[in-house]
Design an enzyme around this catalytic site. Sequence first.
Site, PDB file in Angstrom:
ATOM      1  N   LYS A  59      38.141  37.322  49.501  1.00 50.67           N
ATOM      2  CA  LYS A  59      39.295  38.039  50.065  1.00 50.67           C
ATOM      3  C   LYS A  59      38.901  39.481  50.378  1.00 50.67           C
ATOM      4  O   LYS A  59      39.266  40.024  51.425  1.00 50.67           O
ATOM      5  CB  LYS A  59      40.483  37.952  49.100  1.00 50.67           C
ATOM      6  CG  LYS A  59      41.087  36.551  49.070  1.00 50.67           C
ATOM      7  CD  LYS A  59      41.992  36.276  47.877  1.00 50.67           C
ATOM      8  CE  LYS A  59      42.410  34.806  47.858  1.00 50.67           C
ATOM      9  NZ  LYS A  59      43.109  34.385  46.631  1.00 50.67           N
ATOM     10  N   GLN A 103      45.251  37.270  41.171  1.00 52.09           N
ATOM     11  CA  GLN A 103      44.617  35.959  41.314  1.00 52.09           C
ATOM     12  C   GLN A 103      45.119  34.988  40.230  1.00 52.09           C
ATOM     13  O   GLN A 103      45.080  35.301  39.049  1.00 52.09           O
ATOM     14  CB  GLN A 103      43.086  36.113  41.230  1.00 52.09           C
ATOM     15  CG  GLN A 103      42.328  34.828  41.474  1.00 52.09           C
ATOM     16  CD  GLN A 103      42.498  34.265  42.886  1.00 52.09           C
ATOM     17  OE1 GLN A 103      42.467  35.003  43.871  1.00 52.09           O
ATOM     18  NE2 GLN A 103      42.689  32.965  42.994  1.00 52.09           N
ATOM     19  N   ASP A 126      51.214  38.019  48.897  1.00 50.15           N
ATOM     20  CA  ASP A 126      50.805  36.645  48.572  1.00 50.15           C
ATOM     21  C   ASP A 126      52.036  35.742  48.362  1.00 50.15           C
ATOM     22  O   ASP A 126      51.901  34.557  48.086  1.00 50.15           O
ATOM     23  CB  ASP A 126      49.940  36.681  47.298  1.00 50.15           C
ATOM     24  CG  ASP A 126      49.036  35.455  47.169  1.00 50.15           C
ATOM     25  OD1 ASP A 126      48.745  34.826  48.207  1.00 50.15           O
ATOM     26  OD2 ASP A 126      48.633  35.132  46.045  1.00 50.15           O
TER      27      ASP A 126
END
Length: 285
Positions: A59, A103, A126
């Site tokens: 990413k 994450q 996200d």
Amino acid sequence: MTDTAQSPLLIDGKATSQKIMAALATRVEALKSAHGITPCLATILVGDDPASATYVKMKGKACERVGMRSERYALPNDTTTDQLAALIDELNGRDDLHGILLQHPVPKQIDERHCFDAIALAKDVDGVTTWGYGRMAMGEPAFESCTPKGIMRLLDEYNVPIEGAHAVVIGRSAILGKPMAALLLNRNATVTIAHSKTRDLPALVRQADIVVAAVGKPRFVKGDWLKPGAWVMDAGYTQGNIGDVDFDAALPIVAGITPVPGGVGPMTIAMLLESTVVAAEKMVG
Ligand SMILES: NC(=O)c1ccc[n+]([C@@H]2O[C@H](COP(=O)([O-])OP(=O)(O)OC[C@H]3O[C@@H](n4cnc5c(N)ncnc54)[C@H](OP(=O)(O)O)[C@@H]3O)[C@@H](O)[C@H]2O)c1
């Protein structure tokens, strides 16, 4: 639904994501030159799971490719919920950071939901907060969970008819199956969500015009489960690079299918970057 079983389409997420990234690079350049702003994604990795470390690195590298900045925060395995929430709080307050990615998964002692929900809505690129999910499900503007968003973008890119189609989503996780179903429903698909307690899954999948596989079991969906002319979006990614669908068996039957790798995966990162650029653009009005 068109029966194109004779010439199945390979739904190319890699090429589509490259097009999106090229367009993003232009928008990033415009933000820099017009406003002196470089969109920046903060990534938080807790613990030492090698797969998670790889995803975070990918990413960060993708940010660089479009001219964005990224900041990586790596926290030790024994981090507490309070410590993680405190870091998120600090990042929420920084004007030079536009998106925050925590994450998944985090170590077991951490209350992941609490920490996801600590992310400011404006930086939830996200699509992991409860509030953002609710807005998305209501059809209100929100950053959508990146993998379902990428799948929707691919369906549109390949002109897959969604309205009125029967979509079967296999999997109901908060980051994938559930938001996927909501996005399809918002586009007027008739949606069935299947999970580990679903009875006679093959019979259900045989009714689907669109199948989204989000299970995490290699080659779980068999070729003879699929209706001729179905569109198959395979989000699965296990044992390195094996999808949830038996690709070779499915190919002669379907209208189109995403390969693994090179299908849904690259789109997820492109969508994350796109949402971060949008978050930065919103800051300047
Ligand atoms: N390409 C990408 O960018 C990307 C991004 C995220 C995830 N993924 C991949 O997508 C896959 C799913 O990820 P996830 O995070 O959603 O996984 P997850 O949280 O483990 O969820 C898996 C889902 O599959 C369901 N399931 C398990 N066994 C089943 C069965 N026999 N029949 C029907 N449903 C079954 C589970 O049902 P229950 O709810 O009943 O347990 C659950 O809802 C993984 O391979 C992951 O690596 C890819």
